[in-house]
Design a protein around this motif. Sequence first.
Motif, PDB file in Angstrom:
ATOM      1  N   LEU A  43      65.176  35.094 -20.019  1.00 20.95           N
ATOM      2  CA  LEU A  43      64.405  36.393 -20.837  1.00 20.95           C
ATOM      3  C   LEU A  43      63.687  37.465 -20.898  1.00 20.95           C
ATOM      4  N   ALA A  44      63.815  37.459 -18.747  1.00 19.46           N
ATOM      5  CA  ALA A  44      63.079  38.652 -18.883  1.00 19.46           C
ATOM      6  C   ALA A  44      64.407  39.549 -17.805  1.00 19.46           C
ATOM      7  N   PRO A  45      63.641  40.283 -16.607  1.00 21.56           N
ATOM      8  CA  PRO A  45      65.230  40.765 -16.860  1.00 21.56           C
ATOM      9  C   PRO A  45      66.868  39.981 -16.562  1.00 21.56           C
ATOM     10  N   VAL A  46      67.370  39.430 -17.459  1.00 23.01           N
ATOM     11  CA  VAL A  46      67.980  38.646 -16.775  1.00 23.01           C
ATOM     12  C   VAL A  46      69.688  39.454 -17.504  1.00 23.01           C
ATOM     13  N   LEU A  47      70.569  39.302 -16.074  1.00 21.38           N
ATOM     14  CA  LEU A  47      71.807  40.250 -16.550  1.00 21.38           C
ATOM     15  C   LEU A  47      72.527  38.845 -15.976  1.00 21.38           C
ATOM     16  N   PHE A  48      73.801  38.961 -16.536  1.00 16.51           N
ATOM     17  CA  PHE A  48      75.470  38.576 -15.727  1.00 16.51           C
ATOM     18  C   PHE A  48      76.323  39.265 -16.486  1.00 16.51           C
ATOM     19  N   LEU A  49      77.504  39.065 -15.296  1.00 15.77           N
ATOM     20  CA  LEU A  49      78.369  39.495 -14.904  1.00 15.77           C
ATOM     21  C   LEU A  49      79.499  39.186 -14.946  1.00 15.77           C
ATOM     22  N   LEU A  50      80.443  38.703 -15.717  1.00 13.88           N
ATOM     23  CA  LEU A  50      81.552  37.641 -15.417  1.00 13.88           C
ATOM     24  C   LEU A  50      83.251  37.842 -14.928  1.00 13.88           C
ATOM     25  N   LEU A  51      83.826  38.150 -14.035  1.00 21.47           N
ATOM     26  CA  LEU A  51      84.895  38.621 -14.228  1.00 21.47           C
ATOM     27  C   LEU A  51      85.842  37.260 -13.450  1.00 21.47           C
ATOM     28  N   ALA A  52      87.020  37.525 -13.939  1.00 21.80           N
ATOM     29  CA  ALA A  52      88.322  36.622 -12.699  1.00 21.80           C
ATOM     30  C   ALA A  52      89.021  37.312 -11.595  1.00 21.80           C
ATOM     31  N   ALA A  53      88.549  38.817 -11.445  1.00 20.47           N
ATOM     32  CA  ALA A  53      89.397  39.455 -10.702  1.00 20.47           C
ATOM     33  C   ALA A  53      88.892  40.343 -10.831  1.00 20.47           C
ATOM     34  N   PRO A  54      88.869  41.229  -9.811  1.00 20.77           N
ATOM     35  CA  PRO A  54      87.777  43.068  -9.491  1.00 20.77           C
ATOM     36  C   PRO A  54      88.020  43.821 -10.748  1.00 20.77           C
ATOM     37  N   PRO A  55      89.303  44.862 -10.459  1.00 25.17           N
ATOM     38  CA  PRO A  55      89.786  45.352 -11.255  1.00 25.17           C
ATOM     39  C   PRO A  55      90.634  44.668 -12.402  1.00 25.17           C
TER      40      PRO A  55
ATOM     41  N   GLN B 297      94.923  41.369 -14.888  1.00 19.62           N
ATOM     42  CA  GLN B 297      96.029  40.780 -15.311  1.00 19.62           C
ATOM     43  C   GLN B 297      97.535  40.922 -14.524  1.00 19.62           C
ATOM     44  N   LYS B 298      97.785  41.534 -13.604  1.00 15.32           N
ATOM     45  CA  LYS B 298      98.404  41.288 -12.701  1.00 15.32           C
ATOM     46  C   LYS B 298      99.218  39.934 -11.984  1.00 15.32           C
ATOM     47  N   ASN B 299      98.137  39.640 -11.078  1.00 14.69           N
ATOM     48  CA  ASN B 299      97.970  38.303 -10.732  1.00 14.69           C
ATOM     49  C   ASN B 299      97.950  37.333 -11.190  1.00 14.69           C
ATOM     50  N   GLY B 300      97.541  37.054 -12.630  1.00 18.25           N
ATOM     51  CA  GLY B 300      97.706  35.913 -13.340  1.00 18.25           C
ATOM     52  C   GLY B 300      96.971  35.298 -13.693  1.00 18.25           C
ATOM     53  N   ILE B 301      95.168  35.503 -13.126  1.00 21.38           N
ATOM     54  CA  ILE B 301      94.549  34.393 -13.593  1.00 21.38           C
ATOM     55  C   ILE B 301      93.742  35.416 -14.582  1.00 21.38           C
ATOM     56  N   ASN B 302      93.700  34.231 -15.563  1.00 25.99           N
ATOM     57  CA  ASN B 302      93.305  34.575 -16.694  1.00 25.99           C
ATOM     58  C   ASN B 302      91.792  33.634 -17.475  1.00 25.99           C
ATOM     59  N   ILE B 303      91.252  34.420 -17.746  1.00 24.22           N
ATOM     60  CA  ILE B 303      89.535  33.688 -18.285  1.00 24.22           C
ATOM     61  C   ILE B 303      90.087  33.364 -19.857  1.00 24.22           C
ATOM     62  N   TYR B 304      90.299  32.303 -20.360  1.00 22.21           N
ATOM     63  CA  TYR B 304      90.256  31.520 -21.419  1.00 22.21           C
ATOM     64  C   TYR B 304      89.113  31.175 -21.965  1.00 22.21           C
ATOM     65  N   SER B 305      88.421  31.137 -21.428  1.00 23.08           N
ATOM     66  CA  SER B 305      86.603  30.468 -21.896  1.00 23.08           C
ATOM     67  C   SER B 305      85.394  30.878 -21.387  1.00 23.08           C
TER      68      SER B 305
ATOM     69  N   VAL C  78      77.017  42.508 -20.145  1.00 19.49           N
ATOM     70  CA  VAL C  78      78.232  41.737 -20.590  1.00 19.49           C
ATOM     71  C   VAL C  78      79.324  42.651 -20.053  1.00 19.49           C
ATOM     72  N   GLN C  79      81.019  42.050 -18.897  1.00 22.84           N
ATOM     73  CA  GLN C  79      81.591  42.948 -18.577  1.00 22.84           C
ATOM     74  C   GLN C  79      83.405  41.698 -18.022  1.00 22.84           C
ATOM     75  N   PRO C  80      84.005  41.380 -19.073  1.00 19.45           N
ATOM     76  CA  PRO C  80      84.547  39.948 -18.913  1.00 19.45           C
ATOM     77  C   PRO C  80      86.087  40.782 -17.743  1.00 19.45           C
ATOM     78  N   GLN C  81      86.040  42.486 -18.271  1.00 15.05           N
ATOM     79  CA  GLN C  81      86.654  42.786 -17.805  1.00 15.05           C
ATOM     80  C   GLN C  81      88.484  42.766 -18.129  1.00 15.05           C
ATOM     81  N   GLN C  82      88.675  41.606 -19.217  1.00 16.96           N
ATOM     82  CA  GLN C  82      89.576  41.112 -20.115  1.00 16.96           C
ATOM     83  C   GLN C  82      89.347  40.672 -20.918  1.00 16.96           C
ATOM     84  N   LEU C  83      90.420  40.344 -22.074  1.00 19.29           N
ATOM     85  CA  LEU C  83      90.286  39.757 -23.361  1.00 19.29           C
ATOM     86  C   LEU C  83      90.184  38.417 -23.071  1.00 19.29           C
ATOM     87  N   VAL C  84      89.088  37.597 -23.729  1.00 24.49           N
ATOM     88  CA  VAL C  84      88.379  36.710 -23.308  1.00 24.49           C
ATOM     89  C   VAL C  84      88.943  35.785 -24.389  1.00 24.49           C
ATOM     90  N   LYS C  85      89.942  34.316 -24.657  1.00 24.60           N
ATOM     91  CA  LYS C  85      89.952  33.784 -26.254  1.00 24.60           C
ATOM     92  C   LYS C  85      88.422  33.490 -26.967  1.00 24.60           C
TER      93      LYS C  85
END
Length: 952
Positions: free
Chosen positions: A12-24, A29-37, A163-170
């Motif tokens: 809870l101090a300086p804590v950052l998270f960044l999650l993505l399925a592929a860089p841009p 979306q193009k390579n078909g990897i989808n974060i569903y959760s 917070v930077q998932p870089q795609q819509l997440v269900k």
Amino acid sequence: MKASAPGCPCGLAPVLFLLLAAPPTAATQKNGINIYSLTVDSKVSSRFAHTVVTSRVVNRANIMQEATFQVELPKRAFITNFSMVIGGVTYPGNIKEKAAAQEQYSAAVARGESAGLVKASGRKTEQFQVSVSVAPAAKVTFELVYEELLKRHLGAYELLLKVQPQQLVKHLQMDIHIFEPQGINFLETESTFMTNELADALTVSQNKTKAHIQFKPTLSQQKSPGQEDTVLDGNFIVRYDVHRTVSGGSIQIESGYFVHYFAPEGLPTIPKNVIFVIDKSGSMRGRKIQQTREALIKILDDLSPNDQFNLVSFSGEAAQWKPLLVPASAENVNQARSYAASIQTQGGTNINDAMLMAVQLLDSANQKELLPEGSVSLIILLTDGDPTVGETNPARIQKNVKEAIDGQYSLFCLGFGFDVSFAFLEKLALDNGGLTRRIYEDSDSTLQLQDFYQEVANPLLTAVTFEYPGNAVEKVSRDNFRLLFKGSEIVVAGKLRDQSPDVLSAKVRGQLHMQSITFQTESSVAEQEKEFQSPKYIFHSFMERLWAYLTIQQLLEQMVSASDAEKQALETRALNLSLQYCFVTPLTSMVVTKPEGKEWSEVAEKPVETKNKHRNFYLAGPSGKTPSDLWRAGPQGPLNSPHPYPLMAGKSLLPDMLLAPSIPDEVFRGVDLRAKDAPQARVPAVASDPITGRIWERKASGSSTDLSQSAKTASPPGLLPASLRPGPRLVLVSQPALPTLGTTAAVPAPIQAPAVILMLPGQSVDRLCVDIKHSQGPMNLLSDPDQGVEVTAQYETEKAQFSWIEVTFKNPQLQVRAIPEHVVVTRNRRNSGYKWKETLFSVIPGVKLTMDKAGLLLLSSPDRVTIGLLPWDGPGEGLRLLLRDTDRFSSRVGGTLGQFYQDVLWGPPAAADDSKRMLRVQDLEYSATRLLKLDYQEGSPGTEISCWSVEL
């Protein structure tokens, strides 16, 4: 002692998270990897945080694709577990001694791959990343666990999530559970991506000891307006503190281990003697020395009248401001401010002589009994480079300084940028009871310097020692500390003996200004064990892991200043604890085995502060030069035009012929305007103002457009847009033709935005435009004691704009200061800087702060007047003030603008000219004229309005 299973608390101090399925996003979306959760679950129990980040992805393509899992975690956090589940098979990360993982590490390097999965990624964070190939229609679950003990900084614990998932997440959900037996004093949230729509997805619930923050946006809430990409891109922050008393602190017990938190309230500040040692070598020139001067002037203003101080500046030689320390009187502070403002850069870096001069100043004052009894003596060193003059051997400098200080004073080192050896400064400080902080070269460097000073500005206790009954505890972490500062906290942890008493007692001894003090506290073992029975807010054996984490951090710190003989023993202890509790520390590595087989193992290691590891964050121009290189290169040729107006065919354009601000000479380079077949010379369609740097486009219609923002985003750093680059090109205005050289044309003055637009409730005239023509010094724009708000400002009549506007709230105690470059929010001596036009959504008890992409910052509350601040960049540019809900002003409102919310009496229109009338406010009369003005309240380009205008 049994090692805990892998799994960990994070922060809870300086804590950052960044999650993505592929860089841009597009590639994702193009390579078909989808974060569903995507879920983040952080349980904070008694300051110790355990965070689990889980990402579930599926390959929707019909071919094998690569999925990337990427998380940013705090530098002070230790990873404790990572796993991948692919096709029902779990591939875990195994934590080993670094030497044992060297073979896999070397093999990965030999293959030319990135062997280290963890790397530094920002001021406070490290980045964990792993990629894996995923078969068509296959699913992968990534899970990362890490732990951290939250550190109290200027009166608050902080959780910062990027917070930077870089795609819509269900299914996207963050849950933060906080349990503090001492009771939660305040809790606030802040976000740089939150919109009013997203705010509906955020819920905060809190009682006396527990809090739950949940963020669960739907797919529609995640979408950018009118687009299919996500709006989630930024920081989410939680800040809180606990209730405290003037006591020995709080002892908490769980599963046979205890932790003792000590930060008593209500203690008086001890007077201090402080020497500021400032590097003024040639490498400090430009922005760094300017920011240093600004910060030093602000710091001098914050000195207490009971303090003593002096300044030492150095380059190749060291020089002291005064021969002795002087009291922080108003006269001495003003003289020091003038001295600080005049510091100029040149020469090399002689750290050794500067430090010895600072120590000698304190020694001399001590020998002459000029240091007040019981006062605290500090030396604060700021430098941006390694020693280059005089004694340049780092080890000998460290030895000289340590021998000179001899344990009498505390030394704090600030390393400006990345040309300085952090390890050198860290040992220099730790050898002498202080600490080291890196100051990042950025627009907020001044704030970083001020915040560091605030950390050490108020010493409360010296020589702090903790005592526990020998028959009750064992394996106690560090139990003696040189200083306790206001806003910080001392933490001691240990293990209860098997036959320990039913009540654990403790004594904390320390030295106040003029007397010794002893705090006593005790804690019932049975009652404390019962406190931590709720599984929702704790995790198994968390206090044991807290003890292990704290002990390892302290051992690693002791290794920095230990002798070679001591260092080996400390390293062995830290390594054994790291392996036993499955922590990835600088002494261990985590081997991650991919499905491809053992030969594809990768190694995650804890990064260490090094000299140049962040250089990749600098933006370089086409020449490859970074911003810090530019001062060495000198002026950049024709860009620094000596002409106030551009030259055309050997002549200067006169001011009354300019249809847009002037443009540098190089725009015309390579074009012979005297050639027979040259097009008729005209005022350029695109021009830049050499004073403001703004870029304007003159359209055929006669209007002008500010291209500054588009130029900033469209051009690489350091480059003008293509239309403004040097070379044989001249942009001319198409038909209709504009005036040529030798002619004059009257250009109507653009409609200006007034300094302030006031909405007057209950009046037949609903808007009043106010222009300020006479101003000397800071102005009290409005003050309402019933509302607990005051607005002050500095107005520059020559530039016809506010140079700063400051809003101060009494409850909560909050100050917002706006300047053209950025906004600074100060709360509890803690400064936070925000750039204009960056989304902000902050909820503090009593006030909400929001800023949109247009730069409109609103300070609102259900029962208060809403105050807005805006960086207006249209005609009449500068800071602007907005007022909404003005019917909430009390009858006691006053000030230059506040007076208009008293009883305003309007006279009838003048008989000869109905565009003029008089208005009376209290005993003052003002002449009002009906004029066309630009309404800035909705941002650029503004809309024309007709309003009654008055001049003040």
